[in-house]
Write an enzyme that holds these catalytic residues in place. Structure first.
Site, PDB file in Angstrom:
ATOM      1  N   HIS A  40      85.429  43.556  86.257  1.00  0.00           N
ATOM      2  CA  HIS A  40      86.056  44.365  87.296  1.00  0.00           C
ATOM      3  C   HIS A  40      86.228  45.800  86.831  1.00  0.00           C
ATOM      4  O   HIS A  40      87.157  46.115  86.089  1.00  0.00           O
ATOM      5  CB  HIS A  40      87.406  43.736  87.707  1.00  0.00           C
ATOM      6  N   SER A  83      87.137  42.464  92.874  1.00  0.00           N
ATOM      7  CA  SER A  83      88.474  42.876  92.436  1.00  0.00           C
ATOM      8  C   SER A  83      89.511  41.831  92.807  1.00  0.00           C
ATOM      9  O   SER A  83      90.649  41.917  92.386  1.00  0.00           O
ATOM     10  CB  SER A  83      88.848  44.212  93.084  1.00  0.00           C
ATOM     11  N   ASN A 136      95.728  44.375  89.796  1.00  0.00           N
ATOM     12  CA  ASN A 136      96.048  44.300  91.226  1.00  0.00           C
ATOM     13  C   ASN A 136      97.226  43.373  91.491  1.00  0.00           C
ATOM     14  O   ASN A 136      98.012  43.603  92.413  1.00  0.00           O
ATOM     15  CB  ASN A 136      94.823  43.863  92.034  1.00  0.00           C
TER      16      ASN A 136
END
Ligand SMILES: C/C=C/C(=O)SCCNC(=O)CCNC(=O)[C@H](O)C(C)(C)COP(=O)(O)OP(=O)(O)OC[C@H]1O[C@@H](n2cnc3c(N)ncnc32)[C@H](O)[C@@H]1OP(=O)(O)O
Length: 648
Positions: free
Chosen positions: A142, A121, A193
């Site tokens: 991912h 990730s 993210n």
């Protein structure tokens, strides 16, 4: 040549690994699940079995759970696991050395042409692939946690990855019935993210400065800005240690309020305490009224800045960022769309103000953001921002297609929220119907994306953030459906609640798959139906039933809805498509002018006296006797053939 993926090995049977294996088996792949010890791999296998049973119980699994489980085999020996694999997905813990050693071992044991993917990730794909002699066949996939529930997968190539490998990975993800987004550059943490990190990070810095308290910030972001969880609540959920570790890995500063808790072991939910007390307290217990006065723009400006950085560096398109933030970050709308509503200039001013005040690198505006603002592309109000609105703008929540024979198929495309209507989604439906060339349309079919819902109603999370007048526009969009001159069909499969039901009531014909659920649950939210639900319903089912449905917030089955006259019919699943097609086919072949007049006369006649309505009808009838369609209909009758009406 296209790369074929038939067989799969997943390395690591933890929550990500067994989840990915389960998803692949559900899509029909044979999967070998491997971990380093028997107990670990057995545990992962048991978790898959448990999860499949749960899905079957909830009616969310089409296949027999045993058949799906039968496609999963287990292994401890790595060589055996990957020997026949076309694709190996590594799902080991987030540690570069460990992932490199797994990749090196797989490189030795897997077929030469196998693709090796990592589920990292945050790490760079190129750094992991460097441990192999085949970096061109390595990529990132991912998945989000838990893979069975989360629809998004970020597909990433390293610098050396061959294009056809990234394409094959992308197609593989689609074959799992997941939504891939393409991350075009090998940047750490990819898209979601990167954009989500400032949400939690900036809130932490605000706490460090004593500007606001935990509950105030969480309440403000949830109740004033519509985010599904407050930043502190979200950090507790994901683990403060995970957040801090990832920041440190890339030498990014970690707020004191986070690092001190990590040191004390209060890393969030899993530890029983973090920003909130879970073991000895009520958890995230903030209230709507606590969020006043918090500078929410400070957090959002940083997220917008990250999105601008990614677009400017050609890592991802605004569309992919927004899909990623909705499906992977759980946001009600994408960050680029939010930016276009707020104003890119507003975000830039905030960043500059913070940068001037602190000199901190994190507030340095991205070049792309500065360029957009300097060229006047400051968002929706200016006609251009991340997106171009000069022709109305892109459709984010409604996909549509117009066939040559005139079927306008409209799909409410917000599967992650059971196709709940945000104000944007209502606006898109209205814009589509107002701008489509009506002469090209024979009929409209509305349906929901996925197989769980037509629509679960208006977006509840938007109620606390939207302007009441915007919410009252619900009615306007639904009226556009009612007044559309061509016949409209609601194709209902799954939940059809609140505004979803109201939209179907504005359609001309309603067909549902058995097992669908209809209802007006607004009263449970302290509301009443606001899109015609009280009025159209009472005209259809009469006062006693309408009042019971609305007053009790009832959900009723499709069969009962058909029995009450809300639906034209409820049909078994296996007959559903054919039943809708049969109706649509008649509408397409029918005389367009006569259908339009019939719709108008029936709709308008309902609100008129019988005398006026009969007069409307006779005027319509008279008008139609002068049309070519009437001549064709009579000629076809005389010739004993099917009529061929014109498309005018
Ligand atoms: C003028 C008009 C007014 C209105 O229409 S008011 C709204 C009326 N509608 C409702 O009250 C229905 C609300 N939804 C529900 O009660 C439940 O959902 C269902 C019974 C339909 C399904 O329950 P389950 O199978 O357990 O699914 P899940 O986990 O609740 O839903 C999946 C995701 O969809 C989001 N969602 C569902 N309905 C709405 C909605 N109406 N507005 C916003 N989000 C909604 C959830 O939160 C969740 O999301 P996550 O996975 O991120 O937790």
């Amino acid at each position: 040549m296209d790369i074929e993926i038939d067989s799969l090995a997943v390395l690591g049977a933890g929550s990500m690994g067994h989840g990915i294996a389960e998803v692949a088996a559900m899509a029909g792949y044979d999967v070998v699940l491997r971990d380093v010890e028997d107990d670990l791999v057995q545990d992962g296998y048991d978790q898959i079995e448990w999860s499949l049973d749960k899905l079957a119980e909830k009616g969310q699994l089409d296949a027999d759970p045993e058949d799906v489980l039968g496609r999963v085999s287990t292994a401890v020996e790595l060589e055996a696991a990957v020997a026949d694999a076309d694709l190996v997905i590594e799902a080991a813990p987030e540690d570069l050395d460990l992932k490199q050693s797994v990749f090196a071992e797989v490189d030795e044991a897997a077929p030469d042409d196998a693709i090796i993917a990592t589920n990292t990730s945050s790490l760079r794909i190129g750094d992991i692939a460097a441990a192999t002699d085949r970096p061109e066949r390595c990529c990132g996939m991912h998945f989000f946690n838990p893979p069975v529930k989360m629809d998004l997968v970020e597909v990433v190539g390293g610098e050396a990855t061959a294009d056809d490998v990234v394409d094959a990975a992308y197609e593989f993800v689609e074959s799992l019935d997941k939504t891939p987004i393409r991350v075009r550059k090998d940047v750490p943490q990819f898209v979601v993210n990167n954009v989500l990190t400032p949400y939690m990070g900036e809130a932490g810095f605000m706490l460090d400065e004593g500007a606001d308290d935990v509950r105030a910030v969480d309440a403000a972001m949830v109740f004033r800005r519509g985010y599904p969880m407050g930043p502190f609540e979200l950090n507790d959920f994901g683990g403060l240690d995970v957040f801090a570790h990832t920041r440190e890995q890339w030498d990014d500063p970690v707020p004191e309020s986070i690092s001190s808790r990590v040191e004390a072991g209060d890393v969030g939910r899993k530890a029983g305490a973090g920003f909130y007390e879970y073991e000895d307290g009520p958890g995230a217990d903030y209230e709507p009224t606590q969020g006043d006065g918090v500078d929410t723009l400070r957090i959002e400006a940083r997220m917008i800045n990250e999105a601008a950085r990614l677009v400017g560096q050609d890592v991802a398109t605004p569309e992919d960022i927004d899909v990623g933030m909705r499906l992977g970050g759980g946001l009600p709308e994408g960050t680029c769309r939010t930016a276009d509503k707020l104003g890119l200039d507003v975000a830039l001013d905030k960043l500059r103000e913070l940068h001037d005040a602190t000199g901190a690198e994190r507030y340095e505006p991205a070049d792309y953001l500065v360029e957009r603002v300097e060229s006047g592309h400051t968002g929706e109000a200016a006609g251009r921002g991340f997106y171009d609105y000069r022709d109305g703008g892109p459709y984010h929540y409604v996909s549509h297609e117009l066939t040559d024979d005139g079927v306008l198929s409209v799909v409410f495309d917000r599967e992650e929220r059971l196709n709940a209507f945000s104000t944007d989604m209502f606006d898109e439906v209205q814009r589509l119907l107002e701008t489509v060339d009506q002469d090209d349309v024979a009929c409209v079919v509305f349906e929901g994306a996925g197989d769980r819902a037509f629509s679960a109603g208006a977006d509840i999370t938007g109620f606390t953030t939207a302007d009441p007048t915007d919410l009252m526009h619900v009615d306007e969009s639904i009226e556009t459906v009612y007044e559309f001159p061509r016949p409209t069909v609601a194709k209902i499969d799954g939940f059809c609640l609140g505004a979803g039901l109201e939209l179907t009531l504005a359609c001309d014909i309603r067909i549902a798959a058995e097992g669908s659920t209809l209802g007006s649950p607004e009263v449970d939210l302290g509301l009443i139906p606001g899109g015609g639900g009280t009025q159209r319903l009472v005209r259809l089912v009469g006062e006693p039933r309408a009042k019971e449905l609305v007053f009790r917030g009832m959900h009723i089955s499709a069969e009962q809805a058909a029995d009450w006259g809300i639906l034209n019919r409820a049909v078994p699943d296996e007959e559903f498509e054919a039943a809708v097609d049969e109706v649509v086919s008649d509408l397409v072949d029918g005389p367009r002018t006569a259908l339009e007049v019939a719709k108008q006369v029936i709709n308008e006649g309902q609100n008129a006296s019988l005398e006026t309505a009969l007069s409307l009808e006779s005027q319509g009838f008279g008008l139609l006797t002068t049309t070519d369609d009437m001549l064709e209909g009579v000629a076809a009758f005389n010739d004993d053939r099917e009529p061929e009406f014109s498309d005018d």
